[in-house]
Structures are given as C-alpha cells and as structure tokens.
Design a protein around this motif. Structure first.
Motif, PDB file in Angstrom:
ATOM      1  N   GLY A 287      27.215  17.055  26.609  1.00 41.73           N
ATOM      2  CA  GLY A 287      27.037  18.098  25.617  1.00 41.73           C
ATOM      3  C   GLY A 287      28.078  19.184  25.767  1.00 41.73           C
ATOM      4  O   GLY A 287      29.110  18.997  26.413  1.00 41.73           O
ATOM      5  N   ARG A 290      32.152  18.722  21.306  1.00 44.84           N
ATOM      6  CA  ARG A 290      32.100  17.478  20.539  1.00 44.84           C
ATOM      7  C   ARG A 290      32.427  16.279  21.426  1.00 44.84           C
ATOM      8  O   ARG A 290      33.312  16.354  22.288  1.00 44.84           O
ATOM      9  CB  ARG A 290      33.078  17.558  19.360  1.00 44.84           C
ATOM     10  N   TYR A 317      22.751  17.928  22.042  1.00 47.71           N
ATOM     11  CA  TYR A 317      23.201  19.148  21.363  1.00 47.71           C
ATOM     12  C   TYR A 317      22.288  20.297  21.751  1.00 47.71           C
ATOM     13  O   TYR A 317      21.059  20.131  21.868  1.00 47.71           O
ATOM     14  CB  TYR A 317      23.163  18.956  19.849  1.00 47.71           C
ATOM     15  N   CYS A 356      23.904  12.836  18.408  1.00 49.03           N
ATOM     16  CA  CYS A 356      23.386  13.610  19.538  1.00 49.03           C
ATOM     17  C   CYS A 356      21.876  13.516  19.658  1.00 49.03           C
ATOM     18  O   CYS A 356      21.233  14.399  20.242  1.00 49.03           O
ATOM     19  CB  CYS A 356      23.810  15.073  19.397  1.00 49.03           C
ATOM     20  N   ASP A 415      27.271  25.870  13.226  1.00 44.74           N
ATOM     21  CA  ASP A 415      27.859  24.557  13.467  1.00 44.74           C
ATOM     22  C   ASP A 415      27.651  23.671  12.239  1.00 44.74           C
ATOM     23  O   ASP A 415      26.623  23.740  11.562  1.00 44.74           O
ATOM     24  CB  ASP A 415      27.219  23.872  14.669  1.00 44.74           C
ATOM     25  N   VAL A 426      27.041  16.149  15.082  1.00 46.81           N
ATOM     26  CA  VAL A 426      27.655  17.478  15.107  1.00 46.81           C
ATOM     27  C   VAL A 426      29.166  17.340  14.928  1.00 46.81           C
ATOM     28  O   VAL A 426      29.820  16.604  15.674  1.00 46.81           O
ATOM     29  CB  VAL A 426      27.338  18.211  16.427  1.00 46.81           C
TER      30      VAL A 426
END
Length: 544
Positions: A287, A290, A317, A356, A415, A426
C-alpha cells in the motif's frame, strides 16, 4: 474462531514473557524485548510523563526510530492519559533545511506538552522546540531513568493518536484519531488478515508513517504476536537480510509500498535466495502508493520458486484520515489488474490498475463525480470513504492543497479510482492530473510507464498542470542518465499531445519527497512555475 475486538492497552494485563519484539542490531543478530518487559517499561514511561507535567489529553511528540523506547513511549503516553504523535526523525530527510521546515511546522501545529526523542535527534529537536517556544525535549533514556512504574494505566484520552498526513501536496496535517477509531481499525485489520498471536510478522517500515505505525507496530503489540523489526536504512543497505528474516523466522505477515518490492527486485538476484523459503508468508500487504502490476509479477517470479504463494500478495488502500486501512484483498485471493470503461481509458495512460480489494467491515467506499453523485462501476471519479474509523478532524488549520476533506459526507480522499466487482482500483491524486482531449491523464500513471521502461523509482517525478495558460508536463530527473530524456519524451509526448513538455534536472536525491518517500509533486510544481529551477529547465525533446 471469531477474532475479538481488543482495547489498546488490554495487552498490558496479559503480557507474555515468551513473545515480544525483536530489533535488528549491527551484529547481524536481534535484540529481544518480551511483552512483559515492554509492559513494565510502558508503565514507567507513563509515570515519568505525568511527573513531567503531562496531563489528561495533552499531546506527547515522539521523535524516535523504531525501538523499544518508541513502543514504550507510544503506549506509555496512552497509559498516562495523553495523546501520542510520531514525527519523522532527521534520518528520514536528506536535506537538513527540508527537515527543519517539516518538523518545525509539525511541532508548532500540535504544540506537544512533552517531546521525547532519540539521542541522535536531540540537538536538532532541541533547536526546533526552542524556536517553537516549547519545553526542551528529553531523550527516552533520561525520561525513564530511576522512575517507578504506575500501578495501572490511567483512562485513555479521547484522541488516541495524532497522525500526520504525508504532505505530498504541501505541509503535513495532523489528523485527530479517536480511541474508538484506532481500536476499530486495528480490529478490522486483524479480522481481514486473520491475525493470531502464533503468526509472526516482520517490518522495516518507519514508525512515523501510518503504515509502519498503525498497520504494523500497533497491530503486532495489541494482538500480541512476535514482531521482527528492522530500520528503513538497514533495509536499504541489505534487503537480503530482510528476506533472510522472512525465511528463517517463518514470518507470516509483512507490509511495504510498491517501492520496497521494486527495490528488492533491483538488489537481489535469484542466486542470492538459495536455501531460503517463503512458504510461511501468507500476507504481504502492499500500500501507501500505486501498485505496479509488473512489479507484482516480477516479485512473485523471484520468490515464487522459493515457496511464495501468489495469493500472499495483498494490495490495499488506506489513508491517515481513515486511521489507516480502508480496503484490502483477502489472503489467498490473488490480485488482478483492470482498466476502467473505455470512456475513461486515458486515465490510465496505457497501464492497467491493480485492485486493492474490498472495504473492511464497517466501511463503505463509493466513487463520486465532481457534483457529488455516485458513479456506476467502471467509471473514474473521486474515492469517498464512510463508516467506522474515520478521523474526527484536523489539528489547527485544516486548509490544504491536497483536496482531501472530512465532513458529514464522509472522507473525500482527493484520490481518483473506479470499482469492479466490488473491488477498488486506485489511479492517483486528482490534483496530479491533466485533462487531455477531454480525458484525464495522471502523473502516477506516467511515472509507472517510465519505471516499466527502466527509469528507477525515486529518480524521476512527473508533474502535470497548466502553466501560464498552457497545459504542461514536466519530467524531473534526479541525477539524469543517458537515454532517460528520450524515454520520457516518448512517453509524455504520446499521452500529452499538444502539451508543452519540459525537463528539470536536480542532483541525485534532489527531488523533494515526503517523510514516506512520495514525490511532493505540487510543491515541486509551484517551484518550477516560480522559476526556482530556471537554470536546469529546458524543453523535453529527444536527445541528439
């Protein structure tokens, strides 16, 4: 068997003499501190803090490396009825002036009643504390010397932690985490990962960062399993030593950002792993930044022949404002990479996005448009988090350029992402994107492409924005090497048609980063626009 909720200090009453924390030393060995020893040190710390005038609800700042003293300082502050916060020690910054600005701002923002630091940090912190009008700091050893422990911990404070954001968009902000939010986040992580005392864990993450503090140290101690701890700079010097620890100690859980996996791939060769086994490793939480799908594939290709299960790689995430964990893959599930709907395909700049996982219990995640309406699966928008373990607010001025905000509508993360089959994907920071031909392209996507073409992480940063009315993409190189400009021009010219393309060269280590190593893109962007790098700024064009 259901994994119960646990109070933050419940472990003090059942502290084991057999299990505890082991810290890597300079002799390629480990120094063990049992939980029974740590519990006594926690109550000594609590007594020492109260004797120094720390009262209920006061803040105690910890400027320490990962150590028994840090663990005792954190839980000792809680046992004293005070709120701990962890500041990055000087080692986390390459430039002294950057560190002075960072730490000085945080000390002035939280105004701690006491500052506890390492011997190596004392001189710098003493000056910064004096500049902020605070009492002189004290080293941990001097704090607890000759102090008798409290008979029992005092009632916990309402705010159990002030956690600082990364500061990638400006100054770090202090996030107020309640006792309930911290406790429920730790419980959610234990249930997500199936944490049990008999499953040991290892980490090299810094404890001033929420992934190393909440995601590892607090989870390890409150749950009561053995934890093996290395310093971040020890990992940088010898990632193989960390891999040996995973193998020899039969480690079940660890965590690191994508950079950690990439660094191992650069420094460790297959022949170095002869005789090692990673078949006990069931959770590698990835985490904080990215995740590159090629890095995951290459990491499994390196360690898979030595027993690492592909399903042990768990992209996740989280954020400081969510206490930490928001989503994560289940152990054994196996990660996947997807693209958003075709209408938003440019958001990826040619790369797939790693999933994620799904929200942890008690949390909901939605994708919202600019007007706040919820978007269907597959469409790109802002990630919004609601539910348990959301922070109470910020310390002092809540203003920030980050785009993250807390309010009645939950946590607007700033985000960008999308959902597929319940999983969160993400993409990057909304403020780090540029609209090209009606579609968004994100700086992190372009950096991923550059890394995949051989430019090392932490050696290049991509900046996107509008400069003097002109859409602009900037490649910032730290110690540029032959071929890098040409590669960057190929990537940026393909995905930013019509934009002005610039290159900026700084010395190696000269890219401004947060205490967790993320590029401070908007800070650098403002410096570029202000002309601070005028002598090294030029058009990004093919070499020759």
């Amino acid at each position: 068997m259901a994994i119960p909720d646990r109070g933050l200090l419940d472990w003090l009453d059942e502290a084991s003499a057999e299990r505890g924390l082991s810290y890597a030393n300079r002799d390629d060995d480990w120094d063990f501190v049992s939980y029974r020893e740590l519990a006594s040190l926690v109550l000594r710390t609590a007594a020492a803090l109260r004797a120094r005038g720390v009262g209920d609800g006061d803040t105690v700042a910890l400027v320490q490396r990962s150590s028994p003293g840090f663990a005792a300082g954190f839980f000792g502050a809680l046992a004293a009825g005070a709120t701990p916060c962890s500041l990055a020690p000087p080692f986390a910054y390459q430039r002294a002036d950057d560190y002075a600005r960072h730490a000085g701002h945080l000390l002035a923002a939280v105004r701690p009643r006491a500052v506890v630091c390492d011997d190596e940090s004392l001189e710098r912190i003493a000056k910064l504390s004096a500049d902020a009008g605070l009492d002189a700091p004290v080293t941990f050893g001097a704090l607890v010397e000759g102090v008798e422990p409290l008979p029992r911990p005092l009632p916990l404070p309402a705010t159990a932690l002030v956690q600082f954001t990364s500061g990638s968009s400006g100054h770090s902000r202090g996030v107020r985490i309640s006792e309930e939010a911290l406790r429920t986040n730790l419980t959610g992580m234990r249930r997500w990962l199936g944490c049990r005392p008999e499953l040991p864990a290892a980490s090299w993450l810094p404890v001033h960062h929420d992934m190393g503090l909440v995601g590892f140290l607090l989870n390890v101690v409150v749950t009561g399993f053995d934890g093996w701890m290395m310093q971040p700079d020890d990992f940088v010097r010898s990632p193989l030593r960390f891999l040996r620890c995973l193998s020899e100690r039969r480690i079940a859980m660890t965590a690191m950002p994508n950079f950690g996996l990439s660094y191992i791939l650069r420094r460790v060769r297959p022949a170095d792993l002869e005789g090692l086994s990673f078949d006990a490793l069931r959770c590698v939480i990835i985490g904080a930044e990215r995740v590159d799908p090629r890095v995951l594939e290459d990491f499994h290709a390196l360690l898979g022949p030595h027993g690492l299960d592909r399903g042990a790689l768990l992209p996740a995430y989280g954020s400081a404002e969510a206490t930490l964990a928001v989503t994560g893959l289940l152990p054994g599930e196996g990660w996947s990479a997807r693209e958003p709907d075709d209408s938003d395909a440019a958001a990826l700049a040619g790369t797939s996005v790693v999933g994620c996982g799904r929200p942890l219990e008690g949390r909901t995640v939605s994708i919202r448009s600019e007007d706040g309406s919820e978007l269907p699966e597959g469409q790109v928008g802002e990630i919004v988090v609601e539910g348990v373990s959301i922070a109470d607010g910020y310390v002092g001025d809540a203003g920030s350029a980050s785009g993250t905000s807390l309010g009645e509508g939950g946590l607007r993360t700033g985000d960008a992402g999308f959902r597929r089959a319940g999983q969160l994907f993400v993409i990057g920071r909304l403020g780090d994107g540029l609209k090209v031909n009606g579609k968004m392209v994100f700086a992190e996507s372009l950096e991923t492409l550059l890394h995949q073409r051989g430019l090392p992480e932490r050696r290049v940063a991509v900046l996107l924005g509008v400069r003097e009315g002109v859409p602009t993409g900037v490649a910032v190189f730290a110690g540029v090497q032959d071929g890098w400009r040409e590669t960057a021009h190929e990537v940026l010219a393909e995905w930013l048609p019509g934009a002005e393309l610039l290159s900026v060269e700084v010395p190696r280590g000269g890219i401004a980063v947060t205490s967790s190593g993320k590029p401070r893109r908007r800070v650098i962007w403002k410096a570029v626009c202000a002309g601070w790098f005028s002598e090294s700024t030029r058009a990004l064009a093919p070499e020759g």
